[in-house]
Write an enzyme that holds these catalytic residues in place. Structure first.
Site, PDB file in Angstrom:
ATOM      1  N   GLY A  91       0.812  -1.229   0.000  1.00 24.64           N
ATOM      2  CA  GLY A  91       0.000   0.000   0.000  1.00 24.64           C
ATOM      3  C   GLY A  91       0.835   1.265   0.000  1.00 24.64           C
ATOM      4  N   SER A  95       1.069   2.051  -7.871  1.00 24.51           N
ATOM      5  CA  SER A  95       0.402   2.501  -9.100  1.00 24.51           C
ATOM      6  C   SER A  95       0.729   3.963  -9.381  1.00 24.51           C
ATOM      7  CB  SER A  95      -1.115   2.370  -8.974  1.00 24.51           C
ATOM      8  OG  SER A  95      -1.452   1.102  -8.530  1.00 24.51           O
ATOM      9  N   ASP A 138      -1.534  10.463  -3.568  1.00 25.55           N
ATOM     10  CA  ASP A 138      -0.400   9.553  -3.785  1.00 25.55           C
ATOM     11  C   ASP A 138       0.435  10.001  -4.990  1.00 25.55           C
ATOM     12  OD1 ASP A 138      -2.660   9.021  -5.287  1.00 25.55           O
ATOM     13  OD2 ASP A 138      -2.686   6.873  -4.907  1.00 25.55           O
TER      14      ASP A 138
END
Ligand code: MEV
Length: 306
Positions: A91, A95, A138
């Site tokens: 986590g 991506s 992110d």
């Protein structure tokens, strides 16, 4: 040939509420993901990514890049090789790191300029194309690095020049972020007033957290993280394993502890200065967690020696 790397991230405070317009605090970690681009002799685009579960984010980033910068570039073959310091299951945002690093590497390989803002915008589009939802925090961490006060879509990306002393415990369970976002979305639709109140309360904690962080007032920041965790529990995204690791860290003397990210698994973080970290690490391990060593406020996307 060019190699570019982008950092992983940890959400410090504000997950879920950030999707609904509240701010969050995020820090980039010193575990990185790198993308190397070299010429390929078969005229094709090939991707070698043994550690990445699927390459859809890379594929989409490539499509976005050529759509933005001109598909005429495609007539030369390229080979992309991807390597990650961290397991994509923990986590840390593989991506987003892979999207950001791919876009930066492509721009350098073709001698084109993409500003950090352009990289952020394109990579955020990649997330939205694939996941349909997400705040982009992110992507901001992967692009800019550091510790950031962030709002959705990058409306605010404010660097806070502070490292955060953390112990990170991995639950061993991979969380599916889009599923958890949808779960909260459903709760929000069913109980809008209650859930809006929770989001607003989390937003308030984050704003106070930002001030505490800037003062390096760990006692106060820890307390605010604990309160944030209570709201995340109310949103139904905590799990027994996360709770076990969080309680163990707290009992061992952490200033505060909470899940980090979407919940449902992945990692928890415990705020603790170095004198306390050894006992907390042991407590997390004894409670069945895996401790991951990280330092925070890592550099954003950058060129690495090839
Ligand atoms: C997931 O790591 C954090 C969420 O707030 C989603 C997002 O901000 O994109 C749940």
């Amino acid at each position: 040939m060019v190699t570019v790397s982008a950092p992983g991230k940890l959400m410090l405070m504000g997950e879920h509420a950030v999707v609904y317009g509240e701010p969050c605090l995020v820090t980039a970690v010193n575990q990185r993901l790198s993308v190397t681009i070299d010429a390929s002799d078969n005229g094709q685009i090939t991707i070698d990514a043994p550690q990445v579960k699927e390459t859809k984010f890379v594929d989409r980033a490539i499509v976005k890049f050529f759509a933005e910068k001109g598909s005429f570039l495609k007539n030369r073959g390229i080979a992309l090789a991807i390597h990650s310091d961290f397991d994509c299951r923990v986590g840390f945002g593989s991506s987003s790191a892979v999207s950001v690093a791919t876009l930066k590497a492509l721009s350098l390989y073709y001698n084109l300029t993409l500003t950090d803002r352009e990289i952020f915008n394109l990579a955020y589009q990649v997330t939205l194309d694939i996941q349909g939802i997400g705040s982009g925090f992110d992507i901001a961490a992967a692009t800019y690095g550091g510790t950031l006060f962030f709002t959705k879509g990058g409306a605010t990306i404010a660097p806070l020049r502070v490292s955060v002393p953390l112990v990170v415990g991995y639950t061993g369970i991979k969380a599916d972020t889009p599923t958890l976002i949808r779960q909260v979305e459903k709760l929000h639709k069913t109980y809008p007033d209650k859930v809006n109140r929770i989001f607003a309360a989390i937003g308030k904690l984050v704003r106070e957290g930002k001030e505490a962080l800037l003062r390096q007032d760990w006692e106060r920041l820890g307390k605010l993280m604990d309160f944030d965790q209570e709201y995340l529990r109310d949103l139904g995204v905590s799990t027994q394993k996360l709770e076990d690791l969080i309680s163990a860290a707290k009992r061992a003397g952490a200033y505060g502890a909470k899940l980090s990210g979407a919940g449902g698994g992945d990692c928890m973080i415990a705020l603790a200065t170095s004198d306390k970290q050894k006992v907390i690490r042991k407590a997390i391990k004894d409670a069945g967690g895996e401790v991951i060593d990280v330092s925070t406020r890592a550099a954003g996307v950058r060129v690495d020696p090839s």
